[in-house]
Design a protein around this motif. Structure first.
Motif, PDB file in Angstrom:
ATOM      1  N   ASP A 138      -3.619  -8.544  10.513  1.00  0.00           N
ATOM      2  CA  ASP A 138      -3.426  -6.509  10.909  1.00  0.00           C
ATOM      3  C   ASP A 138      -5.334  -6.668  11.145  1.00  0.00           C
ATOM      4  O   ASP A 138      -5.345  -5.643  12.234  1.00  0.00           O
ATOM      5  N   VAL A 139      -5.919  -7.552  10.650  1.00  0.00           N
ATOM      6  CA  VAL A 139      -7.452  -7.243  10.763  1.00  0.00           C
ATOM      7  C   VAL A 139      -8.503  -7.565  12.192  1.00  0.00           C
ATOM      8  O   VAL A 139      -9.007  -7.257  13.173  1.00  0.00           O
ATOM      9  N   ALA A 140      -7.467  -8.646  13.065  1.00  0.00           N
ATOM     10  CA  ALA A 140      -7.710  -8.929  13.942  1.00  0.00           C
ATOM     11  C   ALA A 140      -7.229  -7.866  15.022  1.00  0.00           C
ATOM     12  O   ALA A 140      -7.089  -7.535  15.838  1.00  0.00           O
ATOM     13  N   ALA A 141      -5.990  -7.973  14.739  1.00  0.00           N
ATOM     14  CA  ALA A 141      -5.411  -6.678  16.015  1.00  0.00           C
ATOM     15  C   ALA A 141      -5.887  -5.439  15.137  1.00  0.00           C
ATOM     16  O   ALA A 141      -6.318  -4.647  17.174  1.00  0.00           O
ATOM     17  N   LEU A 142      -6.764  -4.731  14.315  1.00  0.00           N
ATOM     18  CA  LEU A 142      -7.365  -3.812  15.060  1.00  0.00           C
ATOM     19  C   LEU A 142      -8.979  -4.086  15.480  1.00  0.00           C
ATOM     20  O   LEU A 142      -9.401  -2.813  15.908  1.00  0.00           O
ATOM     21  N   ALA A 143      -9.635  -5.063  14.861  1.00  0.00           N
ATOM     22  CA  ALA A 143     -10.758  -5.206  16.312  1.00  0.00           C
ATOM     23  C   ALA A 143     -10.321  -5.251  17.714  1.00  0.00           C
ATOM     24  O   ALA A 143     -11.126  -4.788  18.231  1.00  0.00           O
ATOM     25  N   VAL A 144      -9.564  -6.268  17.768  1.00  0.00           N
ATOM     26  CA  VAL A 144      -8.976  -6.215  18.933  1.00  0.00           C
ATOM     27  C   VAL A 144      -9.002  -4.388  19.436  1.00  0.00           C
ATOM     28  O   VAL A 144      -8.750  -3.907  20.626  1.00  0.00           O
ATOM     29  N   GLY A 145      -7.932  -4.198  19.005  1.00  0.00           N
ATOM     30  CA  GLY A 145      -7.795  -2.855  19.196  1.00  0.00           C
ATOM     31  C   GLY A 145      -8.531  -1.501  19.447  1.00  0.00           C
ATOM     32  O   GLY A 145      -8.733  -0.368  20.565  1.00  0.00           O
ATOM     33  N   MET A 146      -9.441  -1.279  18.871  1.00  0.00           N
ATOM     34  CA  MET A 146     -10.529  -0.762  18.951  1.00  0.00           C
ATOM     35  C   MET A 146     -11.696  -1.278  19.682  1.00  0.00           C
ATOM     36  O   MET A 146     -12.323  -0.694  20.303  1.00  0.00           O
ATOM     37  N   ALA A 147     -12.338  -3.002  19.772  1.00  0.00           N
ATOM     38  CA  ALA A 147     -13.254  -3.807  20.549  1.00  0.00           C
ATOM     39  C   ALA A 147     -12.261  -3.078  22.191  1.00  0.00           C
ATOM     40  O   ALA A 147     -13.069  -2.615  23.330  1.00  0.00           O
ATOM     41  N   VAL A 148     -11.285  -2.943  22.684  1.00  0.00           N
ATOM     42  CA  VAL A 148     -11.390  -2.572  24.110  1.00  0.00           C
ATOM     43  C   VAL A 148     -11.790  -0.816  24.534  1.00  0.00           C
ATOM     44  O   VAL A 148     -12.309  -1.372  25.540  1.00  0.00           O
ATOM     45  N   PRO A 149     -11.262  -0.079  24.000  1.00  0.00           N
ATOM     46  CA  PRO A 149     -12.354   1.092  24.786  1.00  0.00           C
ATOM     47  C   PRO A 149     -13.121   0.702  25.122  1.00  0.00           C
ATOM     48  O   PRO A 149     -14.381   0.847  25.509  1.00  0.00           O
ATOM     49  N   VAL A 150     -14.100   0.118  23.718  1.00  0.00           N
ATOM     50  CA  VAL A 150     -16.065  -0.057  23.743  1.00  0.00           C
ATOM     51  C   VAL A 150     -15.632  -0.783  25.094  1.00  0.00           C
ATOM     52  O   VAL A 150     -16.897  -0.642  25.469  1.00  0.00           O
ATOM     53  N   VAL A 151     -15.637  -1.865  24.873  1.00  0.00           N
ATOM     54  CA  VAL A 151     -15.629  -2.503  26.494  1.00  0.00           C
ATOM     55  C   VAL A 151     -15.560  -2.138  27.352  1.00  0.00           C
ATOM     56  O   VAL A 151     -16.269  -1.833  28.522  1.00  0.00           O
ATOM     57  N   ALA A 152     -14.471  -1.295  27.690  1.00  0.00           N
ATOM     58  CA  ALA A 152     -14.056  -0.148  29.289  1.00  0.00           C
ATOM     59  C   ALA A 152     -15.213  -0.370  29.433  1.00  0.00           C
ATOM     60  O   ALA A 152     -15.218   0.415  30.618  1.00  0.00           O
ATOM     61  N   SER A 153     -15.902   0.925  28.217  1.00  0.00           N
ATOM     62  CA  SER A 153     -16.660   2.119  28.414  1.00  0.00           C
ATOM     63  C   SER A 153     -18.628   0.846  28.651  1.00  0.00           C
ATOM     64  O   SER A 153     -19.391   2.211  29.284  1.00  0.00           O
ATOM     65  N   LEU A 154     -18.357  -0.152  28.578  1.00  0.00           N
ATOM     66  CA  LEU A 154     -19.675  -1.024  29.362  1.00  0.00           C
ATOM     67  C   LEU A 154     -19.829  -0.349  30.779  1.00  0.00           C
ATOM     68  O   LEU A 154     -18.755  -0.336  31.246  1.00  0.00           O
ATOM     69  N   PRO A 155     -21.062  -0.400  30.592  1.00  0.00           N
ATOM     70  CA  PRO A 155     -21.480  -0.031  32.178  1.00  0.00           C
ATOM     71  C   PRO A 155     -21.184  -1.478  33.171  1.00  0.00           C
ATOM     72  O   PRO A 155     -21.567  -2.528  32.862  1.00  0.00           O
ATOM     73  N   GLY A 156     -20.677  -0.821  34.210  1.00  0.00           N
ATOM     74  CA  GLY A 156     -20.164  -2.189  35.432  1.00  0.00           C
ATOM     75  C   GLY A 156     -19.352  -1.982  34.919  1.00  0.00           C
ATOM     76  O   GLY A 156     -18.490  -3.336  35.669  1.00  0.00           O
ATOM     77  N   LEU A 157     -18.685  -1.669  34.038  1.00  0.00           N
ATOM     78  CA  LEU A 157     -17.129  -2.322  34.050  1.00  0.00           C
ATOM     79  C   LEU A 157     -16.358  -0.999  34.929  1.00  0.00           C
ATOM     80  O   LEU A 157     -14.543  -1.177  34.800  1.00  0.00           O
ATOM     81  N   SER A 158     -16.424   0.317  34.850  1.00  0.00           N
ATOM     82  CA  SER A 158     -15.955   1.226  35.301  1.00  0.00           C
ATOM     83  C   SER A 158     -16.427   2.088  36.539  1.00  0.00           C
ATOM     84  O   SER A 158     -18.005   2.036  35.829  1.00  0.00           O
ATOM     85  N   ARG A 159     -15.963   2.439  37.176  1.00  0.00           N
ATOM     86  CA  ARG A 159     -16.592   3.263  38.763  1.00  0.00           C
ATOM     87  C   ARG A 159     -17.465   4.722  38.187  1.00  0.00           C
ATOM     88  O   ARG A 159     -18.612   4.969  38.026  1.00  0.00           O
ATOM     89  N   ALA A 160     -17.117   5.590  36.570  1.00  0.00           N
ATOM     90  CA  ALA A 160     -17.104   6.038  35.990  1.00  0.00           C
ATOM     91  C   ALA A 160     -18.952   6.472  35.359  1.00  0.00           C
ATOM     92  O   ALA A 160     -19.331   6.978  35.238  1.00  0.00           O
ATOM     93  N   ASN A 161     -18.797   4.797  35.255  1.00  0.00           N
ATOM     94  CA  ASN A 161     -19.899   4.834  34.301  1.00  0.00           C
ATOM     95  C   ASN A 161     -21.031   3.668  35.696  1.00  0.00           C
ATOM     96  O   ASN A 161     -22.391   3.536  34.666  1.00  0.00           O
ATOM     97  N   ALA A 162     -20.424   3.049  37.067  1.00  0.00           N
ATOM     98  CA  ALA A 162     -21.952   2.984  37.499  1.00  0.00           C
ATOM     99  C   ALA A 162     -22.332   3.744  37.959  1.00  0.00           C
ATOM    100  O   ALA A 162     -21.695   4.825  38.911  1.00  0.00           O
ATOM    101  N   SER A 163     -24.118   3.406  38.630  1.00  0.00           N
ATOM    102  CA  SER A 163     -24.533   3.733  38.998  1.00  0.00           C
ATOM    103  C   SER A 163     -25.568   3.352  40.668  1.00  0.00           C
ATOM    104  O   SER A 163     -25.527   2.513  40.296  1.00  0.00           O
TER     105      SER A 163
END
Length: 163
Positions: A138-163
């Protein structure tokens, strides 16, 4: 845990049940807030009692959450134990749909923002579900589930964040 059905429910039945559980969970999150705050206050009193050498654990027990919407949905059949996931794929689907429902509720996002939120919630829930199925943790699942939105918001991974 044994299920009511000998055959696993259909994916559509699991997804519908998961959507109802997601909606109930969102509503109950707010309705359960007073009970949660009360339990936190009681936990603080127990800690303060410990600091003063008085054990208050038997006096200040946890108050159960009412989960009014979940119980109501169960009463009218929107949440049905016979549609609970039984297979690994169904458990992943269940988690993905519930997470997608949770991410859909963003009052200022607009239609495009809501669609992105649902997609991110589904991806996060699916990744967490896959991790839980693969590791059993459950701990690993929680960590991965929380990491996905963080990783998705990193610059360069999303057009909204790319400048």
């Amino acid at each position: 845990m044994k299920y009511a059905n000998a055959e696993p429910p259909s994916a559509l039945a699991v997804a519908g049940n998961a959507a109802a559980k997601g909606v109930a969970g969102l509503g109950d999150m707010f309705l359960n807030a007073p009970v949660n705050a009360y339990n936190v206050a009681k936990a603080g009193a127990v800690l303060a009692g410990d600091a003063m050498g008085t054990d208050l654990r038997d006096t200040l027990t946890e108050t159960p959450q009412p989960n009014l919407i979940q119980r109501g949905f169960e009463q009218v059949g929107l949440i049905d134990p016979s549609r609970e996931p039984q297979t690994p794929g169904q458990r992943i689907l269940d988690m993905a749909v519930q997470s997608g429902v949770g991410m859909a509720v963003n009052p200022g996002a607009g239609a495009l923002g809501m669609a992105k939120g649902i997609g991110l919630g589904v991806a996060s829930g699916a990744a967490a579900g896959l991790t839980k199925e693969a590791t059993g943790s459950d701990v690993a699942a929680l960590a991965v589930g929380m990491a996905v939105p963080v990783v998705a918001s990193l610059p360069g991974l999303s057009r909204a964040n790319a400048s």
